[in-house]
Scaffold this motif. Sequence first.
Motif, mmCIF file in Angstrom:
data_model
loop_
_atom_site.group_PDB
_atom_site.id
_atom_site.type_symbol
_atom_site.label_atom_id
_atom_site.label_comp_id
_atom_site.label_asym_id
_atom_site.label_seq_id
_atom_site.Cartn_x
_atom_site.Cartn_y
_atom_site.Cartn_z
ATOM 1 N N SER A 178 7.547 -11.624 50.620
ATOM 2 C CA SER A 178 6.320 -12.561 50.527
ATOM 3 C C SER A 178 6.298 -13.343 49.304
ATOM 4 O O SER A 178 6.517 -12.832 48.243
ATOM 5 C CB SER A 178 4.957 -11.601 50.447
ATOM 6 O OG SER A 178 3.827 -12.277 49.706
ATOM 7 N N GLU A 231 9.272 -5.860 53.596
ATOM 8 C CA GLU A 231 8.336 -5.534 54.527
ATOM 9 C C GLU A 231 9.227 -5.024 55.736
ATOM 10 O O GLU A 231 8.649 -4.094 56.432
ATOM 11 C CB GLU A 231 7.421 -7.047 55.063
ATOM 12 C CG GLU A 231 6.623 -7.281 54.179
ATOM 13 C CD GLU A 231 5.649 -8.602 54.685
ATOM 14 O OE1 GLU A 231 5.980 -9.191 55.574
ATOM 15 O OE2 GLU A 231 4.853 -8.749 53.624
ATOM 16 N N SER B 324 -2.652 -14.197 51.253
ATOM 17 C CA SER B 324 -1.286 -13.734 51.174
ATOM 18 C C SER B 324 -1.227 -12.616 52.301
ATOM 19 O O SER B 324 -1.708 -11.743 51.898
ATOM 20 C CB SER B 324 -0.907 -13.454 49.784
ATOM 21 O OG SER B 324 0.166 -12.452 49.826
ATOM 22 N N GLY B 326 1.334 -10.534 52.344
ATOM 23 C CA GLY B 326 1.798 -9.506 51.715
ATOM 24 C C GLY B 326 0.725 -8.566 50.912
ATOM 25 O O GLY B 326 0.701 -7.562 50.960
ATOM 26 N N ASP B 368 -5.722 -12.722 56.935
ATOM 27 C CA ASP B 368 -5.013 -13.522 56.057
ATOM 28 C C ASP B 368 -5.377 -15.073 56.185
ATOM 29 O O ASP B 368 -5.196 -15.916 57.050
ATOM 30 C CB ASP B 368 -3.319 -13.387 56.594
ATOM 31 C CG ASP B 368 -2.383 -14.150 55.555
ATOM 32 O OD1 ASP B 368 -2.871 -15.003 54.751
ATOM 33 O OD2 ASP B 368 -1.552 -14.391 56.064
#
Lengths: 707, 707
Positions: A178, A231, B324, B326, B368
């Motif tokens: 990310s 991830e 984001s 992540g 997101d």
Amino acid sequence: MRSVAPATRARSPALAALFEPESIAVVGASEDATRMGGGLILKFLDLHEYGGAIYPVNPKYETVNGRKCFPSLADIPDPVDLAVLSVPATVVRRTVEALEPGHVKCFLVITSGFGELGEDGRRAEAELMALIRDKGGRAVGPNSVGSINLWNGAVPSITQLLDRKDVAPGNVALASQSGAVGAAILTEAERQGIGTGHFVSSGNEADLEFSDYAGYLIDDDRVGIVGGYIESIREGAGFIDVSRAALEAGKPLVVLKVGKSDAGAVAARSHTGALVGSDAIAQAVFDANGVLRAADGDQFIDYMKVFDKTSASRGTRVALVSHSGGAGVLAADAATDAGLDVAPLPEELRARVAEILPDYAGFNNPLDATGPMVFRPDILARCLRILLESDHYDAAVLSVKLIWRNGLELVDELTKLRADVDKPFAVSWVAPHEGAMEAIRKAPFPVFGDPARAARNVAARLLYDERRRVLLADPGPARDVEPGAAGDAPLDGVEAQKAVLEAYGVRLPREIVAATIEEAEAFRAELDSPVAVKIASPDIAHRTEVGGVVTDVRGEDALAVACDTVNANARRRRPDARVEGVLVQEMVSGGLEVLIGAKRDPVFGPMVVFGPGGTLVELVADVNMLPAPASEAVARRILEESVLGPVFRGFRGGGPLDATALAKTIARVSWLAADRPEIAELDLNPVVVLGDGEGCVAVDYKFTVEP
Amino acid sequence: MRSVAPATRARSPALAALFEPESIAVVGASEDATRMGGGLILKFLDLHEYGGAIYPVNPKYETVNGRKCFPSLADIPDPVDLAVLSVPATVVRRTVEALEPGHVKCFLVITSGFGELGEDGRRAEAELMALIRDKGGRAVGPNSVGSINLWNGAVPSITQLLDRKDVAPGNVALASQSGAVGAAILTEAERQGIGTGHFVSSGNEADLEFSDYAGYLIDDDRVGIVGGYIESIREGAGFIDVSRAALEAGKPLVVLKVGKSDAGAVAARSHTGALVGSDAIAQAVFDANGVLRAADGDQFIDYMKVFDKTSASRGTRVALVSHSGGAGVLAADAATDAGLDVAPLPEELRARVAEILPDYAGFNNPLDATGPMVFRPDILARCLRILLESDHYDAAVLSVKLIWRNGLELVDELTKLRADVDKPFAVSWVAPHEGAMEAIRKAPFPVFGDPARAARNVAARLLYDERRRVLLADPGPARDVEPGAAGDAPLDGVEAQKAVLEAYGVRLPREIVAATIEEAEAFRAELDSPVAVKIASPDIAHRTEVGGVVTDVRGEDALAVACDTVNANARRRRPDARVEGVLVQEMVSGGLEVLIGAKRDPVFGPMVVFGPGGTLVELVADVNMLPAPASEAVARRILEESVLGPVFRGFRGGGPLDATALAKTIARVSWLAADRPEIAELDLNPVVVLGDGEGCVAVDYKFTVEP
């Protein structure tokens, strides 16, 4: 330990071109540095004084910031090490298509809108990667925010931190799937005084992935720690190889692996399956290879700090010093919880610190120097020095608060200590004065707030070093039984499976499948023990559930009744099942029931599993897992550290159990799992472990075979 | 829930005199504010504009800072609410001795050198406390760093934070046994923008203790949260009462209870004992009464922040928003791990946020909003508002990083949201701009760094509220069986213990103690099941360890062999044991083995324990504990939340087990433990739980009785 052949790690010139480029082309160049694109990247390259050739590319301009601007990447006459692509996806494709093979070594694809958008995006991404390979290049991304090497100014990135020229490089290297999380960690780490030298936003990882970057970075002398926000891991073997290389190099691999909450999605077909989610498998791989996993971003940064700012340790005895009893207790609780040895203060050291402390100080470990020492940081530092310089402690934690009058003096004293003594220590410093903050940030030792946090991070360092010693000393998996031809037999049917297990040295109860009562009785009479009678059917996996098991059968009459019972129950509950007869087994009693299992993971390959067994298996979440093949020594060690450890040393007042036999059997099963890829799952449960020297016996087992 | 009679809580005038004094005498007064003593206290009282009467006391001076100085406390003509003693221990004693009874309501003993120095100190401390009681007063400390009430300027304390006049009071109240830890937390909390209105350093707690302070503080309308740093709890009942009062008031009691690593020192006499350390008992009391325990100082401050800056919640569904992917995953992992419901984004809300977000945003939960929204905090705030205003979510976490251009705008938008929507939310904000820091600090919503940390803290709020609802709804323990006279029988010998268990409604196997083989056989023949044969001896606690148990005995011959076996084994291994015969028991099979135990804690009184049982009891650390008597409903809930929960819903493919019967039996055993103080420990193990509606049977049990 398995040695890593350098050839197995990515040493491609593309990675050198990414991190040490002699030339960078920026496709999508402009003079506009206010948007996240080529203009910003060019600005950062200049700001950080990148010394190689810079080629702006954009058909709209003749020059950009005074440099000649090329209409297309293909128009640059010289070969290009690194081409940064920050243009729409369609332009990316055309740009690459137009190239001669070999013209560009590495493509850094900032452009997004590929695999992250679903099926169409994944197809376009795969096509682009194929194209890049055709042109002899490798790719970072797509959907990357760029790459940073602060050592040489090669910073083709849109990360806002680069807006500051004074960001100092350091020994941490970071790769992140990310971009946002990576940039956030980078920024926060910098704020806390942790220097990051290399950073790469790996994006969708359509080509190069974490293990490629990490493999390159651990070979750089300036890199001391490699961190990764991950991830997913696509290629397990590469990850394991690079973990091993990092372990050999003594450069900790710290990962923030997310996606745990999806782990439950893996369907569970057997008990082993139900106990082992894919996240647990990744965890087992981390454990087996010395990879440190952080629970969240805070811990990730803490780990970077403690490994960056402490030297390697030689043991796990920690000394705790404070000017507050409470802070000492907080540190002691945390250190003990984490598994460190808060070893008592020896008389010799007590006498030495007594020379400089008030007589009402608490002369223990934790050492309570008492409140007035808040004004004497020199004395606190001397106490720490005395304890650290002795042979009695391997590391230390100093807990202080405020020290508003002479905080800089404490930083100075501890800086000297750090230079003089080659042992790790950390400081817990609550609420320091603003004036000391910059010195604390730049200090060559790690400073945390809470005492428990400082203790936990020292523990992370010490336990990593300890685990590294153990893993490096392990000779690695070795067969102690050669299965020979019998081990290659097909796995269809009870007898065949039994033969394979026996070929691998797994001890089974003496048993027969009897087609008649007479046959069963003849076998029973020959044995000198009670027997279990079980239905023998390839269609019945869990026999107890259909009433297909009678245990503790003694004598001829009881045997006849038992045979009738299991047959009748099986006919009633599973009328469709093929019945081969009854299995008459020697009963193994008096030991502890454990399970040994095997499972094949699509990413990391075969794994061996073990833990408490029998009917309570579902209750004990504490299952242990190792990549297969596993070494007997490692299995033994994990066993002793597990929930089973104390039980093996003495179960309900009895003597020790045969840990050697169990560890051997775990290793043997792991070889079976590694040798026979058609075994999707294997479940030996219960395996009865008898007293020391008496071995262990796999009483029941179940194979799940996939052609 | 048990209601708390106000009379049981300390409402002594001494506590009002401590926190709301109309007059403060400072014994050990001087004009020297550079040392930690009376001079500093006087300086702080003036700096914080304390409005009551101030009486300096010191025979050396006529005046101090222009105020009349008294030679002794006894010389002050008016009654004194609070006397602060900051003089040597011998002077403390003389000062109190000279007083008329009733002259001083509360003594704040700053002086150290009492109980913390060992046996002599403890004696001097006890004598001083007796003296203070004789004079009609109560005492804080000794070894306290003082008390602070920032609402009224009553700040008789030596805590350095008071050097600043601009420290704002707030809804947090804090009591700490360690002055240094307390002051450190106070300072760090203030730095993070958490307002503490009350603080007391309780020191050695020779008289007033944590529950006294907490009991007073939760009745103050300005107090919303009470925090405590606790090293030991002296009086369990008072602690439980105040916990309950806090729960009723909806004012979270947050404790940092240390000393876990000493817990192992409690000698373990039985399995229950071995599983249950004193720290685990404290934990069980916390859980049963809604007390939040922080793992360390960081978490303690986080809890204060989240409870101070969020409103109470009505459910556990959380919406996650970020710019984001992540960060969203990090928050989702943490929220799921913590037990929140990361409920999917409903179509209706998806459509609403789609109106303001780019079409390539990730329309899920986590939402997101995508990277470019880092420049549009207004849109991020609008997304949060849409989700929080809907009926689909009970709380939210917004994860952002940087927002360097318009961070203040985000704080403004979220401040409005906080005022408009009565639901909790927290923000994860990594690396904000320096210019936004003060606004973030003062924000009326909690801001953390890491997304996982923000999510965990929202979870702490939601789960506290959930637990509070459950605890307040619980009708409390009630007997469903009246033991009557049989329940009062003495507990000596197998038969007597059996009678008491049966009087309390604990189902036991049908059984007899047979003196002869004939007697045993007559009983066996009458039963319609196999039997277990066990040696009957008051001297043999764990029968399996001496070979004193044969199970699954079927038929006359087998019974004779079994009786011979257990007698012979007992004679051989325990020749000294008195043997009463053999116990012949109905065998209960096919169920799950659990244990129910009871244990008397010196601080918290009787506790009931339950968890997995049988021979694997040592493997399953997941033992549950409740203060006795316990309600059936609570036992049932804990059971369902525990490791046993899934097993009870369906064990190895079978139907559900009888959770009702088990919960009833746990409650009944808890009444037995509560009624009979001579039971030091009780161990029912195994208790076999049968299928739903079939009950549960305590197969074996052991009492440890202390007169």
